[in-house]
Write an enzyme that holds these catalytic residues in place. Structure first.
Site, PDB file in Angstrom:
ATOM      1  N   ARG A   1       0.820  -1.209   0.100  1.00 19.69           N
ATOM      2  CA  ARG A   1      -0.095   0.089  -0.063  1.00 19.69           C
ATOM      3  C   ARG A   1       0.790   1.229  -0.012  1.00 19.69           C
ATOM      4  O   ARG A   1       0.271   2.464  -0.553  1.00 19.69           O
ATOM      5  CB  ARG A   1      -0.724  -0.075   1.109  1.00 19.69           C
TER       6      ARG A   1
ATOM      7  N   HIS B   1       4.771 -23.254   8.148  1.00 16.89           N
ATOM      8  CA  HIS B   1       6.123 -23.313   7.910  1.00 16.89           C
ATOM      9  C   HIS B   1       7.107 -24.466   8.474  1.00 16.89           C
ATOM     10  O   HIS B   1       8.314 -24.995   8.116  1.00 16.89           O
ATOM     11  CB  HIS B   1       6.951 -22.014   8.342  1.00 16.89           C
TER      12      HIS B   1
ATOM     13  N   LYS C   1      10.651 -27.473   7.256  1.00 18.48           N
ATOM     14  CA  LYS C   1      11.565 -27.590   8.001  1.00 18.48           C
ATOM     15  C   LYS C   1      12.505 -29.120   7.485  1.00 18.48           C
ATOM     16  O   LYS C   1      11.555 -29.865   7.312  1.00 18.48           O
ATOM     17  CB  LYS C   1      11.240 -27.751   9.819  1.00 18.48           C
TER      18      LYS C   1
ATOM     19  N   ASP D   1      -2.707 -20.616  17.622  1.00 22.26           N
ATOM     20  CA  ASP D   1      -1.312 -20.376  17.175  1.00 22.26           C
ATOM     21  C   ASP D   1      -0.391 -21.553  16.829  1.00 22.26           C
ATOM     22  O   ASP D   1       0.488 -21.379  15.801  1.00 22.26           O
ATOM     23  CB  ASP D   1      -0.593 -19.327  18.044  1.00 22.26           C
TER      24      ASP D   1
ATOM     25  N   HIS E   1       0.808 -26.409  13.506  1.00 22.14           N
ATOM     26  CA  HIS E   1       2.216 -27.068  13.701  1.00 22.14           C
ATOM     27  C   HIS E   1       2.199 -28.549  14.359  1.00 22.14           C
ATOM     28  O   HIS E   1       2.709 -29.247  13.824  1.00 22.14           O
ATOM     29  CB  HIS E   1       3.222 -26.041  14.311  1.00 22.14           C
TER      30      HIS E   1
ATOM     31  N   LYS F   1       5.117 -21.067  25.552  1.00 23.32           N
ATOM     32  CA  LYS F   1       5.877 -20.032  25.426  1.00 23.32           C
ATOM     33  C   LYS F   1       6.764 -20.098  26.795  1.00 23.32           C
ATOM     34  O   LYS F   1       6.062 -20.424  27.877  1.00 23.32           O
ATOM     35  CB  LYS F   1       5.360 -18.839  25.199  1.00 23.32           C
TER      36      LYS F   1
HETATM   37  C1  BG6 Z   1       4.908 -19.499  14.740  1.00 26.61           C
HETATM   38  C2  BG6 Z   1       3.741 -18.703  15.726  1.00 26.61           C
HETATM   39  O1  BG6 Z   1       3.890 -19.841  13.436  1.00 26.61           O
HETATM   40  O2  BG6 Z   1       5.458 -20.331  14.959  1.00 26.61           O
HETATM   41  C3  BG6 Z   1       4.712 -18.422  16.800  1.00 26.61           C
HETATM   42  O3  BG6 Z   1       2.782 -18.125  15.470  1.00 26.61           O
HETATM   43  C4  BG6 Z   1       6.009 -19.457  17.307  1.00 26.61           C
HETATM   44  O4  BG6 Z   1       4.245 -18.008  18.070  1.00 26.61           O
HETATM   45  C5  BG6 Z   1       6.272 -19.884  15.903  1.00 26.61           C
HETATM   46  O5  BG6 Z   1       6.947 -18.968  17.978  1.00 26.61           O
HETATM   47  C6  BG6 Z   1       7.425 -21.228  16.220  1.00 26.61           C
HETATM   48  O6  BG6 Z   1       8.125 -21.218  14.928  1.00 26.61           O
HETATM   49  P1  BG6 Z   1       9.639 -21.887  14.936  1.00 26.61           P
HETATM   50  O7  BG6 Z   1       9.965 -22.237  13.523  1.00 26.61           O
HETATM   51  O8  BG6 Z   1      10.571 -21.101  15.662  1.00 26.61           O
HETATM   52  O9  BG6 Z   1       9.615 -23.229  15.978  1.00 26.61           O
END
Ligand code: BG6
Length: 484
Positions: A51, A178, A182, A235, A240, A332
């Site tokens: 933007r 993501h 890995k 999250d 994940h 966390k």
């Molecule tokens: C993200 C989350 O998708 O993955 C984060 O939103 C988290 O809260 C992160 O810290 C962890 O990813 P990685 O690659 O550091 O294990």
């Protein structure tokens, strides 16, 4: 070991949100690395779209600074950076309005692979997709890439899917988790399906239980507001941890092809029993120690009930896994940053040697990060006199040692972006997979929201709340230590 980089054809990658944090930290440095190793040809175009009213030169300068900040060897890569910056273009586009779309079209070549990467709020996915359609920029071959959060419940993820599918076919949609990018997560599939050793043991006859741990030492830091609206279940668990569970529990696919792999993952999610409240521990927010900041130092709302830790016992209701629980935990500000999958085997049916005090039994530990590798805990005879005494030892393999410098993992984004360009969806989530995960997670979150339970904090630097330990103790098991 030889590095085998196969260059891709020149492509046009439109990066929406190109001036944002994720683009600067991960996506652009990832593209740069692939450029340096020769996988991205100089004829590729990376077209920043955002933007912000800015000039091409100012955009190039911003990207130069991002590379200098986030690429460790940038100081010695001046020539490569200069060449990479040549691939950049910039267009100011109003995602939800009319401005900029025609300009964008002028940068796109009909013959090149075309990918639209939406590194923007999901609230804009629908508007961008329909603008791409309205301006005839979305061709039948082009690809669209989206990032999590992919909805915050089943209904919102269905709505996002409907928005995207209004313009793109499922085969053109790349939903990033993501974790699938890995190296060690991909290795889970290779370990299981390229060795004959494990498959005969990979079931409830031989495996007592599985522990999946994704522990983080960082807290929510600057993302407090986002996180407080989301929480660990949305999250981390819905995406994940669910992916790690699927790759561990799935049946062998018939081929290493996108839908063959994804079909098997969906079957795992659909086989999950609903989680009863006694099988889940919701760690409510880490609290500050004398020199550490607590969750509420970052969350906007001081009364927040959002969880920053979850532990749960999950049953996969199928023939392979009936009677073998999967225990998941993530949180966390725990003791250390450690992710691993521990496959805990059953004891031999009849033990003829003296029992070892504190014996833990055979286990295969797959270390995902850091210190990627595999450990196999085995029982051997303790050397020396004193009768037939046995001891447990670890057969240990660190990938970095075993494979040399090329074991240096590339960042997850590098692999995933190249897969988009190659048109390989294996490591991306299919729409029905995401929806199935939400359908399983939704009732858990709804129950929490309805009962408004009081927070039960845990300490910064701990392994989570006491109740998480109890989850296993009451089954006569215990968590592996979170390794520092
Ligand atoms: C993200 C989350 O998708 O993955 C984060 O939103 C988290 O809260 C992160 O810290 C962890 O990813 P990685 O690659 O550091 O294990």
């Amino acid at each position: 070991m030889v590095s085998r980089v196969i260059p891709v054809d020149p492509f046009d990658l439109v990066l929406f949100g190109a001036t944002g944090d994720l683009a600067r930290r991960k996506i652009i440095p990832g593209l740069f690395h692939r450029f340096v190793v020769g996988q991205i040809p100089p004829g590729a175009r990376i077209i920043g779209a955002a933007r912000t009213e800015t000039t091409h030169d100012a955009f190039v300068q911003l990207i130069r600074e991002s590379l200098e900040e986030f690429v460790p060897k940038a100081a010695s890569q001046g020539a490569e950076i200069a060449a990479f910056l040549e691939t950049l273009r910039y267009v100011c586009v109003d995602a939800a309005g009319e401005a900029g779309w025609r300009d964008l079209g002028q940068h796109l070549r009909p013959e090149a692979v075309r990918a639209f990467y939406l590194s923007v709020s999901p609230a804009l996915f629908g508007a961008i997709a329909s603008n791409l359609d309205a301006h005839q920029l979305a061709t039948p071959e082009s690809r669209i890439v989206v990032e999590k959060p992919f909805g915050r419940d089943l209904a919102s993820s269905q709505a996002l899917n409907a928005d995207l599918r209004g313009v793109f076919d499922e085969g053109q949609i790349y939903r990033i988790d993501h974790y699938l990018g890995k190296e060690t997560v991909q290795n889970l599939m290779v370990l299981r399906f390229a060795n004959s050793l494990w498959e005969p043991l990979w079931n409830s006859t031989h495996i007592d239980h599985v522990q999946i741990t994704v522990a983080e030492s960082l807290g929510v830091e600057g993302r407090g507001e986002y996180y407080d609206r989301s929480g660990t279940m949305r999250d981390m668990v819905q995406n994940h941890l669910m992916q790690l569970l699927c790759l561990t529990a799935m049946e062998p696919p018939s081929r290493f092809r996108p839908d063959a792999v994804r079909d098997e993952k969906v079957k795992v999610i659909e086989a999950l029993d609903p989680v009863v409240p006694t099988n889940i521990v919701r760690g409510h927010q880490y609290r500050a120690g004398s020199d550490a900041e607590g969750y509420r130092d970052h969350a906007g709302d001081p009364q927040s009930l959002t969880e920053s830790f979850v532990a749960m016992k999950v049953n996969v209701g199928n023939w392979r896994w009936a009677g073998t629980p999967f225990y998941l935990r993530t949180g966390k500000k725990l003791r250390a940053r450690t992710s691993e999958i521990a496959i805990m085997f059953r004891d031999p049916p009849h033990m003829i040697f003296p029992r070892i005090e504190g014996r833990r039994g055979n286990a295969l530990i797959i270390r995902l990060q850091p210190d990627e590798g595999i450990t196999l805990r085995t029982t051997i005879k303790e050397p020396g006199p004193g009768g037939m005494r046995v001891a447990e030892v670890a057969l240990d393999m660190a990938f970095a040692e075993a494979l040399g410098p090329h074991a240096e993992a590339q960042d997850a984004y590098e692999r995933l972006i190249m897969d988009v360009i190659r048109g390989d969806q294996t490591l991306f989530m299919r729409g029905d997979e995401v929806e199935a995960a939400w359908a399983w997670v939704d009732p858990i979150i709804r129950r929490w929201e309805e009962d408004g339970q009081a927070p039960a904090p845990y300490d910064v630097g701990s392994s989570g709340p006491e109740d998480a330990l109890m989850l296993l103790h009451r089954d006569g098991r215990r968590w592996r230590e979170i390794q520092v």
